[in-house]
Scaffold this motif. Structure first.
Motif, PDB file in Angstrom:
ATOM      1  N   PRO A  34       0.818  -1.209   0.000  1.00  0.00           N
ATOM      2  CA  PRO A  34       0.000   0.000   0.000  1.00  0.00           C
ATOM      3  C   PRO A  34       0.850   1.257   0.000  1.00  0.00           C
ATOM      4  CG  PRO A  34      -0.092  -1.079   2.138  1.00  0.00           C
ATOM      5  CD  PRO A  34       0.652  -1.998   1.215  1.00  0.00           C
ATOM      6  N   SER A  53      -9.093   0.521  -2.820  1.00  0.00           N
ATOM      7  CA  SER A  53      -9.586  -0.817  -3.101  1.00  0.00           C
ATOM      8  C   SER A  53      -8.537  -1.841  -2.679  1.00  0.00           C
ATOM      9  CB  SER A  53      -9.879  -0.965  -4.597  1.00  0.00           C
ATOM     10  OG  SER A  53     -10.417  -2.245  -4.873  1.00  0.00           O
ATOM     11  N   THR A  54      -8.990  -2.894  -2.045  1.00  0.00           N
ATOM     12  CA  THR A  54      -8.109  -3.985  -1.641  1.00  0.00           C
ATOM     13  C   THR A  54      -8.691  -5.270  -2.202  1.00  0.00           C
ATOM     14  OG1 THR A  54      -7.570  -2.812   0.396  1.00  0.00           O
ATOM     15  CG2 THR A  54      -7.038  -5.149   0.330  1.00  0.00           C
ATOM     16  N   VAL A  56      -8.057  -9.573  -2.376  1.00  0.00           N
ATOM     17  CA  VAL A  56      -7.367 -10.721  -1.803  1.00  0.00           C
ATOM     18  C   VAL A  56      -7.611 -11.928  -2.698  1.00  0.00           C
ATOM     19  CG1 VAL A  56      -7.165 -12.229   0.218  1.00  0.00           C
ATOM     20  CG2 VAL A  56      -7.677  -9.789   0.526  1.00  0.00           C
ATOM     21  N   VAL A  65      -2.379 -10.160  -1.548  1.00  0.00           N
ATOM     22  CA  VAL A  65      -3.193  -8.964  -1.337  1.00  0.00           C
ATOM     23  C   VAL A  65      -2.694  -7.888  -2.293  1.00  0.00           C
ATOM     24  CG1 VAL A  65      -3.974  -7.224   0.303  1.00  0.00           C
ATOM     25  CG2 VAL A  65      -3.513  -9.554   1.085  1.00  0.00           C
ATOM     26  N   TYR A  67      -3.405  -3.859  -3.928  1.00  0.00           N
ATOM     27  CA  TYR A  67      -3.970  -2.570  -3.555  1.00  0.00           C
ATOM     28  C   TYR A  67      -4.156  -1.687  -4.776  1.00  0.00           C
ATOM     29  CZ  TYR A  67      -2.334  -4.205   0.923  1.00  0.00           C
ATOM     30  OH  TYR A  67      -2.129  -4.970   2.041  1.00  0.00           O
ATOM     31  N   GLU A  68      -5.227  -0.925  -4.772  1.00  0.00           N
ATOM     32  CA  GLU A  68      -5.464   0.077  -5.801  1.00  0.00           C
ATOM     33  C   GLU A  68      -5.928   1.339  -5.110  1.00  0.00           C
ATOM     34  OE1 GLU A  68      -8.363   1.015  -9.622  1.00  0.00           O
ATOM     35  OE2 GLU A  68      -8.282  -1.006  -8.809  1.00  0.00           O
ATOM     36  N   ARG A  69      -5.362   2.457  -5.507  1.00  0.00           N
ATOM     37  CA  ARG A  69      -5.803   3.769  -5.050  1.00  0.00           C
ATOM     38  C   ARG A  69      -5.984   4.603  -6.299  1.00  0.00           C
ATOM     39  NH1 ARG A  69      -6.078   0.819  -1.390  1.00  0.00           N
ATOM     40  NH2 ARG A  69      -5.225   1.028   0.686  1.00  0.00           N
ATOM     41  N   TYR A  92     -12.519  -8.288  -4.173  1.00  0.00           N
ATOM     42  CA  TYR A  92     -12.131  -6.916  -3.884  1.00  0.00           C
ATOM     43  C   TYR A  92     -13.235  -6.167  -3.149  1.00  0.00           C
ATOM     44  CZ  TYR A  92     -15.133  -5.217  -7.651  1.00  0.00           C
ATOM     45  OH  TYR A  92     -16.216  -4.916  -8.434  1.00  0.00           O
ATOM     46  N   PRO A 107      -4.837   0.770   5.858  1.00  0.00           N
ATOM     47  CA  PRO A 107      -6.111   0.845   6.556  1.00  0.00           C
ATOM     48  C   PRO A 107      -5.909   1.363   7.979  1.00  0.00           C
ATOM     49  CG  PRO A 107      -5.757  -1.363   5.652  1.00  0.00           C
ATOM     50  CD  PRO A 107      -4.503  -0.568   5.429  1.00  0.00           C
ATOM     51  N   SER A 110      -4.593  -1.073  10.695  1.00  0.00           N
ATOM     52  CA  SER A 110      -3.283  -1.704  10.557  1.00  0.00           C
ATOM     53  C   SER A 110      -2.366  -1.525  11.753  1.00  0.00           C
ATOM     54  CB  SER A 110      -2.571  -1.197   9.300  1.00  0.00           C
ATOM     55  OG  SER A 110      -3.160  -1.750   8.176  1.00  0.00           O
TER      56      SER A 110
END
Length: 130
Positions: A34, A53-54, A56, A65, A67-69, A92, A107, A110
């Motif tokens: 991330p 967006s996550t 798995v 895992v 990650y998208e931002r 997702y 997150p 975390s």
């Protein structure tokens, strides 16, 4: 004089509010950390929101895992489903927010999870040394 001030206030109140665009972190699948997303802030088109967006995926005994931002249309927010990449099915979850750089890399939960894992690892190490 009083009448003109009142007319000016009414005129100002009728002007459309300026619509500002958001600045969001961006990185696309398959980012595996991330933190990769923090390098790429981007100004979004007006009307879009910041997306986090996550996804798995599991292949055998390995869990991956991703990650998208990014910037997103409101219709993409609060969605979940499946994406396929490299022959793996990923589940997702999309979450959106409406302030600059609000789609942070990690997150909120975390730090507590990381602290718990580090505490457990320390305890195991102490038991092995003792």
């Amino acid at each position: 004089m009083m009448k003109s001030k009142g007319s000016l206030l009414i005129l100002i109140g009728c002007l459309p509010l300026a619509v500002m665009s958001l600045t969001c972190y961006t990185c696309m699948f398959p980012a595996i950390s991330p933190l990769d997303c923090l390098k790429f802030p981007q100004e979004c088109p007006v009307g879009q929101r910041c997306l986090a967006s996550t996804a798995v995926g599991v292949k055998g005994s390995v869990s991956i895992v991703l990650y998208e931002r990014s910037c997103a249309l409101p219709s993409q927010c609060d969605q979940h489903g499946e994406k396929h990449a490299a022959g793996i099915k990923f589940n997702y979850t999309n979450e959106c927010c409406d302030t600059d750089l609000c789609n942070t890399a990690a997150p909120i939960s975390s730090p507590r999870w990381t602290g718990a894992v580090l505490s457990l690892c320390s305890l195991v190490l102490l038991l092995q040394l003792g």
